[in-house]
Enzyme design. Structure first.
Site, PDB file in Angstrom:
ATOM      1  N   SER A  11      43.277  37.755  44.864  1.00  0.00           N
ATOM      2  CA  SER A  11      43.749  37.089  46.085  1.00  0.00           C
ATOM      3  C   SER A  11      42.560  36.443  46.780  1.00  0.00           C
ATOM      4  O   SER A  11      41.436  36.956  46.716  1.00  0.00           O
ATOM      5  CB  SER A  11      44.409  38.107  47.027  1.00  0.00           C
ATOM      6  N   ASP A  63      52.297  46.002  35.533  1.00  0.00           N
ATOM      7  CA  ASP A  63      50.903  45.960  35.989  1.00  0.00           C
ATOM      8  C   ASP A  63      50.319  47.380  35.915  1.00  0.00           C
ATOM      9  O   ASP A  63      50.956  48.339  36.352  1.00  0.00           O
ATOM     10  CB  ASP A  63      50.896  45.443  37.435  1.00  0.00           C
ATOM     11  N   THR A  77      47.827  40.692  47.265  1.00  0.00           N
ATOM     12  CA  THR A  77      47.449  40.778  48.685  1.00  0.00           C
ATOM     13  C   THR A  77      47.801  39.517  49.475  1.00  0.00           C
ATOM     14  O   THR A  77      48.257  39.610  50.621  1.00  0.00           O
ATOM     15  CB  THR A  77      45.929  41.068  48.778  1.00  0.00           C
ATOM     16  N   GLY A  91      43.363  44.485  46.983  1.00  0.00           N
ATOM     17  CA  GLY A  91      43.460  44.629  48.434  1.00  0.00           C
ATOM     18  C   GLY A  91      42.719  43.554  49.198  1.00  0.00           C
ATOM     19  O   GLY A  91      42.137  42.628  48.615  1.00  0.00           O
TER      20      GLY A  91
HETATM   21  P1  13P Z   1      44.922  41.383  44.938  1.00  0.00           P
HETATM   22  O1  13P Z   1      44.962  42.664  45.735  1.00  0.00           O
HETATM   23  O2  13P Z   1      43.620  40.677  45.074  1.00  0.00           O
HETATM   24  O3  13P Z   1      46.053  40.515  45.263  1.00  0.00           O
HETATM   25  O4  13P Z   1      45.034  41.786  43.395  1.00  0.00           O
HETATM   26  C1  13P Z   1      46.257  42.160  42.837  1.00  0.00           C
HETATM   27  C2  13P Z   1      46.084  42.695  41.465  1.00  0.00           C
HETATM   28  O5  13P Z   1      45.063  42.527  40.818  1.00  0.00           O
HETATM   29  C3  13P Z   1      47.223  43.439  40.866  1.00  0.00           C
HETATM   30  O6  13P Z   1      46.896  44.024  39.641  1.00  0.00           O
END
Ligand code: 13P
Length: 345
Positions: free
Chosen positions: A235, A83, A278, A199
């Site tokens: 999320s 990522d 998140t 987040g």
């Molecule tokens: P969230 O914080 O919404 O879970 O997103 C995670 C993300 O996009 C990791 O690259």
């Protein structure tokens, strides 16, 4: 079965009109939760690790935990994805550690903070595509900068993200540029910026089109019907998970995430990979807080990590069903990376 490339999973998802959650991991319980949910629902899996997660796990722990997942769940196709790689070197080191997919996030410079221009983004992403595709490994690129349309502020995750205030146009992916970017780089998947951020604090109200630009996805998909789109910062930050944390001593401010129905609209319009980190963090924290608050005499980590794992598994299972990947694992004919590599020539 061997680990699979992102491209293979996304191609199958596109042919069968579903989306795939990409869950971030840092430890054993998260991997176990995802794999158990996948087994329960017969879902293909994308597990992703940020640079921060690779540092936290020291790479080798992650490598061996993933080998355990492959060994213990032989019927589940698993893709291991880097990522937000910040440079070709980071992506290459991930490939050396057995990752089957990498993200080259050239929307930012190598420092992971400064906004990069289009030419820089094309150059680094193209370089990674050449290296990765030779090994059958997939590449996700990013165009536009993740950040909040309410405040204009760039987004940061694990220290990676644009700093300072950005214009709406810098924050959103431009559909014409997106078409040009995919043509020039040859990426397998494209992360688009539509007003989401990483987040828990994404939106100060339930998002509408002014702050969550789903119309951009529709426009980009029209221009790039054969490119797999990726939603970051996706999320849903469920109210129930916020409430558990706050009930047991947490102090989260009221916040809103990306509603599942908006993600489902995205899936109808070319979104194949949906990043979720998140929601698992909220689930693990709520479950641990509950045990600590209700039974403060407990001190065996298994007594709070097991319920935390169960809570994460429930979130994974729910998303796998909502995104449509449930029931698909057994239908995918997995090809080794060496065969996938030949398809790029
Ligand atoms: P969230 O914080 O919404 O879970 O997103 C995670 C993300 O996009 C990791 O690259």
């Amino acid at each position: 079965m061997p680990m699979v490339s992102l491209r293979q999973l996304c191609d199958h998802a596109a042919e069968n009109n579903y989306g795939l959650a990409a869950f971030n991991v840092n430890n054993m319980e998260q991997i176990q939760a995802i794999m158990e949910a996948a087994k329960e629902t017969d879902s293909p899996v994308i597990i992703q690790a940020s640079r921060g997660a690779r540092k936290y796990t020291n790479d080798r722990f992650l490598y061996h935990l993933m080998q355990a997942a492959v060994e213990l769940y032989p019927k589940i196709p698993i893709c291991l994805h880097q990522d937000h790689g910040n440079s070709p070197e980071t992506c290459m080191s991930a490939i050396e550690q057995g990752f089957t997919s990498v993200m080259m996030d050239g929307s930012l410079k190598e420092d992971g903070k400064s906004h990069a221009d289009f030419a820089y983004n094309v150059a680094v992403t193209k370089k990674v595509c050449q290296m990765a595709h030779a090994k059958g490994v997939s590449v996700e690129g990013e165009l536009g900068c993740l950040g909040n349309l309410e405040t204009g502020m760039g987004d940061k995750e694990d220290g990676h993200g644009a700093e300072g205030k950005l214009t709406r146009e810098q924050l959103l992916t431009n559909p014409d540029e997106a078409a040009d970017f995919v043509k020039q780089t040859g990426v397998d998947a494209l992360a688009v910026a539509i007003g989401t951020s990483h987040g828990a604090y994404k939106f100060t109200r339930k998002p509408d089109g002014a702050i969550l630009a789903m119309d951009r996805i529709i426009e980009i998909h029209k221009k790039l019907p054969n490119t797999h789109l990726v939603m970051h910062g996706s999320s849903s930050v469920p109210q129930a998970l916020q409430d558990i944390i706050n009930k047991y001593g947490g102090k989260l401010k009221q916040t809103w995430g990306v509603p599942v129905e908006e993600i489902q609209l995205g899936i109808k319009n070319g979104v194949r990979k949906i990043n979720v980190d998140t929601d698992l963090r909220l689930a693990i924290t709520g479950a641990i807080r509950k045990v600590f608050a209700e039974t403060p005499e407990k001190f065996d980590p298994r007594e709070y990590l097991a319920p935390a794992r169960t809570a994460m598994q429930a979130v994974c299972k729910e998303r796998m069903i909502q995104f449509g990947q449930a029931g698909q694992a057994g239908k995918i004919k997995v090809k080794p990376l060496s065969e996938i590599a030949k398809l790029y020539n």
